[in-house]
Scaffold this active site. Structure first.
Site, PDB file in Angstrom:
ATOM      1  N   HIS A 124       0.868  -1.180   0.000  1.00  0.00           N
ATOM      2  CA  HIS A 124       0.000   0.000   0.000  1.00  0.00           C
ATOM      3  C   HIS A 124       0.909   1.235   0.000  1.00  0.00           C
ATOM      4  O   HIS A 124       1.993   1.203   0.576  1.00  0.00           O
ATOM      5  CB  HIS A 124      -0.844  -0.055   1.273  1.00  0.00           C
ATOM      6  CG  HIS A 124      -1.892   0.994   1.399  1.00  0.00           C
ATOM      7  ND1 HIS A 124      -1.613   2.281   1.774  1.00  0.00           N
ATOM      8  CD2 HIS A 124      -3.226   0.943   1.217  1.00  0.00           C
ATOM      9  CE1 HIS A 124      -2.738   2.983   1.829  1.00  0.00           C
ATOM     10  NE2 HIS A 124      -3.734   2.195   1.483  1.00  0.00           N
ATOM     11  N   ASP A 203       3.118  -4.404   7.924  1.00  0.00           N
ATOM     12  CA  ASP A 203       1.880  -3.654   7.757  1.00  0.00           C
ATOM     13  C   ASP A 203       0.719  -4.630   7.962  1.00  0.00           C
ATOM     14  O   ASP A 203       0.423  -5.451   7.100  1.00  0.00           O
ATOM     15  CB  ASP A 203       1.846  -3.045   6.345  1.00  0.00           C
ATOM     16  CG  ASP A 203       0.530  -2.338   6.061  1.00  0.00           C
ATOM     17  OD1 ASP A 203      -0.370  -2.371   6.916  1.00  0.00           O
ATOM     18  OD2 ASP A 203       0.401  -1.780   4.957  1.00  0.00           O
ATOM     19  N   GLN A 206      -4.492  -5.012   6.881  1.00  0.00           N
ATOM     20  CA  GLN A 206      -5.503  -5.948   6.361  1.00  0.00           C
ATOM     21  C   GLN A 206      -5.418  -7.317   7.038  1.00  0.00           C
ATOM     22  O   GLN A 206      -6.174  -8.225   6.683  1.00  0.00           O
ATOM     23  CB  GLN A 206      -5.338  -6.137   4.846  1.00  0.00           C
ATOM     24  CG  GLN A 206      -5.566  -4.879   4.034  1.00  0.00           C
ATOM     25  CD  GLN A 206      -6.999  -4.369   4.092  1.00  0.00           C
ATOM     26  OE1 GLN A 206      -7.925  -5.075   4.501  1.00  0.00           O
ATOM     27  NE2 GLN A 206      -7.194  -3.130   3.680  1.00  0.00           N
ATOM     28  N   LYS A 229     -10.461  -0.443  10.530  1.00  0.00           N
ATOM     29  CA  LYS A 229     -10.649  -1.591   9.632  1.00  0.00           C
ATOM     30  C   LYS A 229     -11.019  -2.845  10.417  1.00  0.00           C
ATOM     31  O   LYS A 229     -11.114  -3.931   9.842  1.00  0.00           O
ATOM     32  CB  LYS A 229      -9.372  -1.843   8.831  1.00  0.00           C
ATOM     33  CG  LYS A 229      -9.056  -0.738   7.814  1.00  0.00           C
ATOM     34  CD  LYS A 229      -7.843  -1.104   7.005  1.00  0.00           C
ATOM     35  CE  LYS A 229      -7.255   0.062   6.254  1.00  0.00           C
ATOM     36  NZ  LYS A 229      -7.952   0.379   4.998  1.00  0.00           N
ATOM     37  N   CYS A 368      -4.682   2.622  -3.633  1.00  0.00           N
ATOM     38  CA  CYS A 368      -3.395   3.044  -3.055  1.00  0.00           C
ATOM     39  C   CYS A 368      -2.289   2.040  -3.352  1.00  0.00           C
ATOM     40  O   CYS A 368      -1.457   1.745  -2.488  1.00  0.00           O
ATOM     41  CB  CYS A 368      -3.503   3.285  -1.546  1.00  0.00           C
ATOM     42  SG  CYS A 368      -4.691   4.539  -1.124  1.00  0.00           S
TER      43      CYS A 368
HETATM   44  N1  PMP Z   1      -1.861  -0.763   4.535  1.00  0.00           N
HETATM   45  C1  PMP Z   1      -2.817  -1.480   3.930  1.00  0.00           C
HETATM   46  C2  PMP Z   1      -2.496  -2.856   3.451  1.00  0.00           C
HETATM   47  C3  PMP Z   1      -4.088  -0.944   3.779  1.00  0.00           C
HETATM   48  O1  PMP Z   1      -5.047  -1.657   3.170  1.00  0.00           O
HETATM   49  C4  PMP Z   1      -4.355   0.356   4.262  1.00  0.00           C
HETATM   50  C5  PMP Z   1      -5.724   1.006   4.088  1.00  0.00           C
HETATM   51  N2  PMP Z   1      -6.321   0.804   2.846  1.00  0.00           N
HETATM   52  C6  PMP Z   1      -3.320   1.047   4.888  1.00  0.00           C
HETATM   53  C7  PMP Z   1      -2.099   0.457   5.006  1.00  0.00           C
HETATM   54  C8  PMP Z   1      -3.511   2.427   5.423  1.00  0.00           C
HETATM   55  O2  PMP Z   1      -4.477   2.437   6.413  1.00  0.00           O
HETATM   56  P1  PMP Z   1      -5.044   3.819   6.941  1.00  0.00           P
HETATM   57  O3  PMP Z   1      -5.600   4.521   5.763  1.00  0.00           O
HETATM   58  O4  PMP Z   1      -6.057   3.438   7.948  1.00  0.00           O
HETATM   59  O5  PMP Z   1      -3.875   4.532   7.532  1.00  0.00           O
END
Ligand code: PMP
Length: 414
Positions: A124, A203, A206, A229, A368
């Protein structure tokens, strides 16, 4: 999980009241953010009604109540991810802020020319652009791990790219586009062998909402995730770090609540986690975390993962039979609870708009993850992602309406 259990779970989610026979609402965008059960909403309501005060600051009843809520949330998170102590849990706004904290406080301070940052092509942007910035500032080099046709990182790729030069491994535990769940434990063990001083950042944005996580078992140095999430509030993010790592890092932001002593010309700072939590913290958001964690644990994260896999398997089988659809996400288990796809010659935003007109919420765009999309020679895709409140009937309704997309876009029906 039986459908009767799912029916009970669904009663806890007020957003489902928006769904009527005439106007259904099928929410398939939980990878972006999950909906909240009433227990979580009630906890926040309780906090703002009866427990609100400046945390860590006062000797009065409500200040103490807020401190108790905030530190109680830390304890719940510590247990949730199997950390050694509450000091290892830093509250952030979200995973993105946790990764930025690491980039500024660890990356910029510790990396230099000649060092390598290893990350995967499926990261991401939060775990990619951050390290690009660090690379640009320090002269360290970004090294990408690429994936094979199974959407996995081949062992060879890992063994070629993780070397003695690697000073940081930044890797997702579950891809928000492909559903791939890299074996981060094995990767970290390999990293320890070839580059003992390197750090590993996982990270978990997910992963933490969908499977049991044990940071000690992973042996990662840092782990980040977002409460929003996993049924909790927006603004309730978590950065886990091994305590020695955290205490060796400079503060992130400066101000109140993170200092020990302040003199006219210099200051001393609290140890972790306080040194990273400047200013009045979001206790209201934190108050949602223990309740969300209890909710997930009561169902069981193993069961949640199994159930979401069942929904994905079902969608995958149906969609792989459909002409004009290309599935991008991982073809086999284990995989996260999502399916990413494209219609031939139809823009993902059109797909999402047509589905929205049928009451189905999916995500369209680059999610993203532009480098990943570019590696497939595309820019955008559609993503349906599942949570424990989704039913197999909803997946059916979604599949049925993919045919409607075909019809409306002139692709013909099956
Ligand atoms: N890493 C991953 C794998 C994600 O899916 C996301 C959110 N789509 C993020 C990081 C970032 O999360 P946040 O927008 O809550 O900071």
């Amino acid at each position: 999980l039986q459908s009767s259990e799912i029916r009970e779970i669904r009663k806890d989610f007020p957003f489902l009241e928006l769904s009527t026979k005439e106007k259904p609402l099928v929410y398939l965008d939980s990878a972006a953010t999950t909906q909240k059960p009433r227990q979580v909403i009630e906890a926040m309501n309780r906090y703002y009604s009866y427990e609100n005060g400046g945390p860590h600051r006062g000797a009065h009843r409500l200040s103490m109540a807020a401190t108790e809520v905030y530190e109680g949330a830390r304890e719940a998170v510590k247990n949730f991810i199997g950390a050694n102590s509450v000091e290892e849990i830093v509250f952030t706004r979200n995973a993105t802020e946790g990764l930025n904290l690491l980039a500024y406080c660890w990356g910029l301070e510790n990396l230099k020319e000649g060092d390598e940052i290893v990350l995967s092509i499926m990261e991401h942007h939060a775990n990619l652009v951050t390290w690009q910035y660090v690379a640009e500032k320090t002269g360290a080099k970004l090294v990408y791990l690429y994936i094979d046709e199974n959407k996995e990182i081949p062992k060879k790729e890992i063994e070629e790219k993780i070397t003695a030069k690697t000073k940081l491994l930044a890797i997702t535990q579950s891809s928000n586009v492909l559903g791939t769940m890299p074996d981060v434990k094995t990767m970290i063990a390999y990293l320890r062998k070839v580059s003992p001083d390197a750090k590993a950042v996982v990270d978990g944005a997910q992963a933490a909402p969908h499977m049991p996580v044990d940071v000690k078992d992973l042996d990662c140095d840092f782990y980040v995730f977002s409460g929003h999430k996993m049924l909790a509030a927006m603004g309730a993010g978590v950065l886990y770090g091994k305590l020695d790592n955290l205490n060796a890092m400079k503060p992130y932001m400066y101000g109140g609540d993170m200092i020990e002593y302040v003199y006219e010309d210099h200051s001393t700072f609290l140890k972790a986690p306080g040194r990273f939590e400047a200013g009045t913290q979001d206790v209201g958001a934190a108050s949602s975390l223990p309740v969300a964690i209890d909710y997930l644990n009561a169902i069981g994260l193993d069961k949640i993962h199994e159930y979401e896999s069942y929904l994905v398997d079902y969608a995958y089988d149906a969609m792989s039979q459909m002409d004009d659809i290309t599935i991008l996400s991982r073809p086999t288990n284990p995989r996260g609870g999502l399916i990413t796809f494209n219609f031939k010659d139809v823009h993902p935003h059109d797909v999402a708009s047509i589905l929205d007109s049928k009451g189905i919420a999916i995500r369209s765009g680059h999610h993203c993850a532009q480098p990943l999309h570019r590696s497939f020679g595309i820019h955008f895709s559609c993503r349906a992602s599942f949570a424990v409140y989704n039913t197999i009937e909803e997946v059916d309704y979604f599949i049925k309406n993919l045919d409607e997309v075909r019809r409306l876009m002139g692709l013909g029906t099956r």
